[in-house]
Design a protein around this motif. Structure first.
Motif, mmCIF file in Angstrom:
data_model
loop_
_atom_site.group_PDB
_atom_site.id
_atom_site.type_symbol
_atom_site.label_atom_id
_atom_site.label_comp_id
_atom_site.label_asym_id
_atom_site.label_seq_id
_atom_site.Cartn_x
_atom_site.Cartn_y
_atom_site.Cartn_z
ATOM 1 N N ASP A 243 0.844 -1.204 0.000
ATOM 2 C CA ASP A 243 0.000 0.000 0.000
ATOM 3 C C ASP A 243 0.873 1.245 0.000
ATOM 4 O O ASP A 243 2.034 1.189 0.415
ATOM 5 N N HIS A 244 0.308 2.352 -0.487
ATOM 6 C CA HIS A 244 1.154 3.543 -0.589
ATOM 7 C C HIS A 244 0.332 4.823 -0.661
ATOM 8 O O HIS A 244 0.502 5.641 -1.556
ATOM 9 N N GLU A 245 -0.552 5.018 0.310
ATOM 10 C CA GLU A 245 -1.442 6.200 0.372
ATOM 11 C C GLU A 245 -2.312 6.286 -0.895
ATOM 12 O O GLU A 245 -2.703 5.270 -1.471
ATOM 13 N N PRO B 188 12.197 4.475 0.953
ATOM 14 C CA PRO B 188 12.690 3.457 1.895
ATOM 15 C C PRO B 188 12.563 2.044 1.329
ATOM 16 O O PRO B 188 13.331 1.149 1.676
ATOM 17 N N ARG B 189 11.613 1.866 0.434
ATOM 18 C CA ARG B 189 11.408 0.527 -0.140
ATOM 19 C C ARG B 189 12.581 0.148 -1.045
ATOM 20 O O ARG B 189 12.984 -1.011 -1.139
ATOM 21 N N ALA B 190 13.159 1.160 -1.711
ATOM 22 C CA ALA B 190 14.281 0.882 -2.628
ATOM 23 C C ALA B 190 15.475 0.371 -1.836
ATOM 24 O O ALA B 190 16.190 -0.523 -2.286
ATOM 25 N N ALA C 2 0.477 -7.757 -5.148
ATOM 26 C CA ALA C 2 0.767 -7.272 -3.786
ATOM 27 C C ALA C 2 -0.107 -6.082 -3.416
ATOM 28 O O ALA C 2 -0.589 -5.956 -2.291
ATOM 29 N N ARG C 3 -0.337 -5.184 -4.400
ATOM 30 C CA ARG C 3 -1.083 -3.960 -4.095
ATOM 31 C C ARG C 3 -2.568 -4.206 -3.875
ATOM 32 O O ARG C 3 -3.273 -3.365 -3.303
ATOM 33 N N THR C 4 -3.043 -5.392 -4.257
ATOM 34 C CA THR C 4 -4.472 -5.697 -4.101
ATOM 35 C C THR C 4 -4.925 -5.532 -2.655
ATOM 36 O O THR C 4 -5.989 -4.973 -2.395
ATOM 37 N N GLY D 259 12.941 9.029 -9.180
ATOM 38 C CA GLY D 259 11.983 10.099 -8.949
ATOM 39 C C GLY D 259 10.684 9.570 -8.375
ATOM 40 O O GLY D 259 10.371 8.387 -8.469
ATOM 41 N N HIS D 260 9.955 10.471 -7.772
ATOM 42 C CA HIS D 260 8.682 10.064 -7.172
ATOM 43 C C HIS D 260 7.857 11.319 -6.921
ATOM 44 O O HIS D 260 8.388 12.370 -6.588
ATOM 45 N N ARG D 261 6.528 11.166 -7.066
ATOM 46 C CA ARG D 261 5.639 12.303 -6.853
ATOM 47 C C ARG D 261 5.707 12.778 -5.391
ATOM 48 O O ARG D 261 5.575 13.958 -5.117
ATOM 49 N N VAL D 262 5.973 11.856 -4.472
ATOM 50 C CA VAL D 262 5.951 12.237 -3.051
ATOM 51 C C VAL D 262 7.358 12.194 -2.444
ATOM 52 O O VAL D 262 7.807 13.141 -1.819
ATOM 53 N N TYR D 263 8.094 11.107 -2.663
ATOM 54 C CA TYR D 263 9.425 11.001 -2.048
ATOM 55 C C TYR D 263 10.378 12.024 -2.670
ATOM 56 O O TYR D 263 10.594 12.017 -3.871
ATOM 57 N N LYS D 264 10.901 12.890 -1.872
ATOM 58 C CA LYS D 264 11.988 13.792 -2.308
ATOM 59 C C LYS D 264 13.215 13.427 -1.495
ATOM 60 O O LYS D 264 14.066 14.237 -1.210
ATOM 61 N N ASN D 265 13.261 12.177 -1.107
ATOM 62 C CA ASN D 265 14.369 11.591 -0.389
ATOM 63 C C ASN D 265 14.410 10.153 -0.894
ATOM 64 O O ASN D 265 13.628 9.776 -1.756
#
Ligand code: SDX
Length: 438
Positions: free
Chosen positions: A237-239, A322-324, A396-398, A313-319
């Motif tokens: 899940d991811h918001e 953590p999953r990577a 997984a996202r289900t 890059g990511h729409r939310v992560y600017k750091n």
């Protein structure tokens, strides 16, 4: 404890600079993270809509499931950090946590796992759906079709207003996604479908259904099964990402849960979203050797070139995502277990990461590797073709999609989502017949 009730003691006052009109808008605070300004009465009081084309500054709902701090690189589910969950928990326990809000007792865990296990088979007639596809159909196309079709089979759990039926649908979807995903893979190979086995855990069963064959026993590799389980947790899940927002919007029209999940699968498929894990491997194959990395870094920076560094890059992560980080160490474990001491893809990926993270373009824009950058390397090493990568993401996202759908359905009121627009088309004009027009 999380804040269920949003009460507002703060407000924002908006002033129209032309007319001097002011409107006071309530501000709601969450447990953690940015507060929100409630604009629901803005149109009624000012005749104005807001504008936020990709919803990057818009909260679409309240949720207690997942929280991301993009600047700090934090991801937590129901308050538990993703690092702790991948290290100390397992996908079935995380699924229970996402669905019900609290970690299960051992009795609750056993009951949940039993329920999921005994829903893993699909109706035998679903096998015929696969026959209609070309063998080389993209497995995501198959999943869109077959998951949506589940609503044609499970009429006893389509009443979205019955909490029990909602729960059965959630269990069915979580349980059957691995079976359908494995069937899509087997169908592409021309190999027979493998029925689920109740003596295996969720990740072991999936690997068995994908890589087992009727002609001989399949030996479970516990290291690979554990890595698979971790990958499922990391993608759970991811918001309110694009596919989750798609599921919520579909659910807001009172569509059945199977149709909602099928809409999430469709949205996830895009290379800007879940399709990136496939695109990363294709990009690494295109780069080929380390000496060509600068050429592709230059292309990624060139605004005239549509090429983007996939997995960055990511729409939310600017750091760092953590999953990577978790996936990078899991990749090393899997490669070691498989005796792949020198994986050219892994070496190329790490060199690309090193160079990109030293390049001012990426540093200034805070473009770090995201969840998709390393996942494909593990999945490829485990034997999955790139076309299956996004299917595994959807599998997984289900649980995240259906947990968010369940949370929305449990809200006191369900309102259909209906964004507005700024109209920039033609003013009213009379119809002229084609005879007079030409
Ligand atoms: C997922 O939302 C989620 O939570 C999604 C997800 C989940 O779990 O559900 O995390 C899963 O979708 C991960 C993302 C996978 N996608 C990719 O890896 C595709 C490559 N990434 C890009 O397409 C992009 O980074 C996005 C789509 C992910 C984000 O796009 P944004 O929001 O437009 O990026 P941004 O606003 O942060 O961009 C800022 C700048 C822009 O350049 P400037 O206009 O400032 O000059 O960075 C550039 C962008 O052009 N940029 C990139 C880039 N990503 C952003 N430049 C080169 N390569 C990239 N990958």
């Amino acid at each position: 404890m999380s804040k269920n009730k949003t009460t507002s003691h703060k407000s924002f006052t908006l002033t129209n600079d032309q007319t001097g009109q002011t409107v006071k808008l309530p501000v709601y605070e969450g447990t953690v993270g940015p507060s929100v300004i409630d604009i629901r009465k803005l149109y009624e009081e000012t005749g104005h809509f807001t504008m936020d084309p990709s919803f990057t500054a818009t909260g679409s709902c309240k949720s207690r499931i997942t929280y991301i701090d993009g600047d700090e690189g934090i991801l937590m589910h129901r308050g538990y950090s993703i690092e702790e969950l991948t290290e100390k928990s397992n996908f079935m326990e995380v699924s229970y946590l996402l669905l019900y809000g609290e970690p299960p007792t051992s009795g609750e865990y056993d009951d949940f796992v039993h329920n999921i296990t005994y829903h893993t088979m699909v109706h035998e007639q679903i096998h015929y759906f696969f026959r209609g596809f070309r063998r080389d159909a993209h497995p995501m196309a198959v999943m869109c079709g077959v998951v949506g079709a589940l609503s044609a089979f499970y009429h006893d759990s389509l009443d979205i207003w019955d909490p029990k039926q909602r729960e059965i649908s959630a269990h069915r979807l979580i349980a059957k996604m691995p079976t359908l995903a494995a069937m899509a893979y087997k169908y592409s190979l021309g190999q027979p479908f493998m029925y689920p086995r109740n003596d295996l855990n969720y990740a072991e069963n999936f690997l068995y259904m994908c890589f087992g064959v009727p002609a001989e026993p399949y030996k479970i590799n516990p290291v690979l099964a554990r890595a698979m389980d971790k990958i499922f947790i990391l993608h759970a899940d991811h918001e309110q990402n694009a596919s989750t927002s798609t599921v919520r919007l579909a659910g807001s029209s009172q569509a059945n849960p199977f149709a909602c999940i099928a809409s999430g699968i469709a949205s996830l498929w895009g290379p800007a979203h879940g399709g990136a894990n496939q695109a990363v491997l294709e990009m690494l194959a295109q780069i080929g050797t380390k000496d060509r990395i600068p050429e592709f870094i230059a292309r990624a920076k060139d605004k005239e070139d549509p090429f983007r560094l996939m997995g960055f890059g990511h729409r939310v992560y600017k750091n760092y995502d953590p999953r990577a980080q978790v996936l990078r160490s899991a990749a090393h474990e899997v490669l070691q277990e498989l005796g792949i001491t020198k994986d050219p893809m892994m070496e190329l990926a790490m060199e690309l990461e090193r160079i990109a993270l030293e390049d001012p373009y990426f540093v200034e824009r805070k473009l770090f590797p995201n969840v998709d950058f390393y996942s494909g390397i593990i999945l490829k090493a485990m034997g999955f073709p790139t076309s299956m990568f996004t299917v595994l993401f959807a599998l997984a996202r289900t649980v995240g999609w259906i947990s968010q759908w369940k949370e929305m359905m449990e809200e006191p009121t369900l309102k259909i989502g209906r964004p507005r627009q700024l109209y920039t088309g033609s003013p009213a004009r009379p119809y002229v017949s084609i005879k007079e027009r030409s």
